[in-house]
Scaffold this active site. Structure first.
Site, PDB file in Angstrom:
ATOM      1  CG  ASN A 104      -1.323   1.244   1.325  1.00  0.00           C
ATOM      2  OD1 ASN A 104      -2.297   1.624   1.028  1.00  0.00           O
ATOM      3  ND2 ASN A 104      -0.847   2.174   2.478  1.00  0.00           N
ATOM      4  CE1 TYR A 167       1.283   8.475  -6.101  1.00  0.00           C
ATOM      5  CE2 TYR A 167      -0.620   8.494  -8.400  1.00  0.00           C
ATOM      6  CZ  TYR A 167      -0.419   8.133  -7.251  1.00  0.00           C
ATOM      7  OH  TYR A 167      -1.399   7.049  -6.662  1.00  0.00           O
TER       8      TYR A 167
END
Ligand SMILES: NC(=O)c1ccc[n+]([C@@H]2O[C@H](COP(=O)([O-])OP(=O)(O)OC[C@H]3O[C@@H](n4cnc5c(N)ncnc54)[C@H](OP(=O)(O)O)[C@@H]3O)[C@@H](O)[C@H]2O)c1
Length: 266
Positions: A104, A167
């Site tokens: 995560n 990202y």
């Protein structure tokens, strides 16, 4: 009055999650904590791998133990193999073998390519891609009886957004890494899947006041709202459960319909 699980025992049997041990990176807050709490609600024992925030990790562990499962936190930078190895060896001693890993933890830099510094690029790629590689290889080496790995990517992995210069590429690489892991580890009885969330914010927060630009984008989503951490967490639980036993190498996009229609919706 019978409890829910007594009346509907198939709910827990189907999930096949109860009694397993899960490792969740960055699991002491945000989405990671929601994933930990939802897994705990299905009877999963939880190990949190956190970098430095001891205070939120202690609070998270208290919450999880309050749900009736075993829980603990281990400090490690997930990009440093020696730290990860030491943490996982200790988790195996304390909670037993890890059968479920949720990658995560991640990082973002919010900049277009021409404004990104090398330091920002490396930090984002390191946290998202290298961290997933390091933690997963260390966990899988020790998965003696199969297991499940869930990688958290993002809608940015599947289409390009402004200011996602590092990202987007880092998350897109996680899609391919998920497929590579699924292919290589299927013979070991290990399934590897991913979840790609769109914008996720707690339902009870006034995030729209703090982030008006994101609120305007969210208003254009087909479902016209942000996702909640719990909705992403339930998707992780589904993929981790025996209900998804024939799914591997797949990403589930959980984004209110955004990646297929964002710019067409008024
Ligand atoms: N929230 C969203 O709208 C959204 C949308 C799409 C995808 N995602 C993805 O979902 C995941 C969780 O999102 P979030 O918003 O809950 O994230 P967050 O609040 O920013 O938390 C990220 C976590 O990752 C940890 N982390 C970062 N680098 C680390 C490292 N080198 N070693 C160990 N831990 C590290 C952070 O620890 P520290 O606190 O110590 O830095 C933090 O606990 C991320 O992968 C994110 O990219 C989120």
């Amino acid at each position: 009055m019978l409890g829910l699980t007594a009346r509907y025992p198939q709910a827990l049997i189907m999930h096949g999650l109860s009694g397993k041990t899960a490792l969740i990176t960055g699991g002491s807050k945000g989405l990671g904590l929601a994933i930990a709490q939802t897994l705990a609600s299905y009877g999963v024992n939880i190990a949190l791998l956190v970098r430095s925030d001891r205070e939120s990790a202690e609070q998270a562990v208290d919450l999880l133990r309050g749900q009736g499962v075993k829980a603990g936190f281990w400090l490690a930078d997930m990009t440093v193999r020696a730290e990860v190895t030491a943490a996982i060896q200790d988790i195996n001693q304390v909670l037993g073998g890890i059968q479920l890993l949720v990658n995560n933890a991640g990082a973002n830099a919010h900049a277009p390519l021409l404004s990104l510094t090398d330091e920002q690029w490396q930090r984002v790629v390191n946290a998202n891609l290298n961290g997933t590689f390091v933690v997963t290889t260390e966990v899988v080496k020790r998965m003696s009886r199969g297991g499940v790995v869930i990688n958290i990517a993002g809608a940015s992995a599947h289409r390009c957004y402004p200011n996602a210069g590092a990202y987007g590429p880092a998350k897109a690489a996680i899609v391919n890494l998920t497929q590579q892991m699924a292919l290589e580890w299927a013979p070991l009885g290990i399934r590897v899947c991913g979840v790609s969330p769109g914008p996720v914010r707690p339902a009870d927060s006034d995030w729209q006041q703090q982030e008006p630009e994101l609120a305007a984008e969210v208003a254009r989503l087909p479902l016209k709202r942000a996702g909640t951490p719990e909705e992403i967490a339930q998707t992780v639980c589904f993929l981790a459960s025996s209900a998804a036993s024939y799914i591997t190498g797949q990403m589930l996009v959980v984004d209110g319909g955004g990646i297929s229609s964002w710019y067409m919706t008024q």
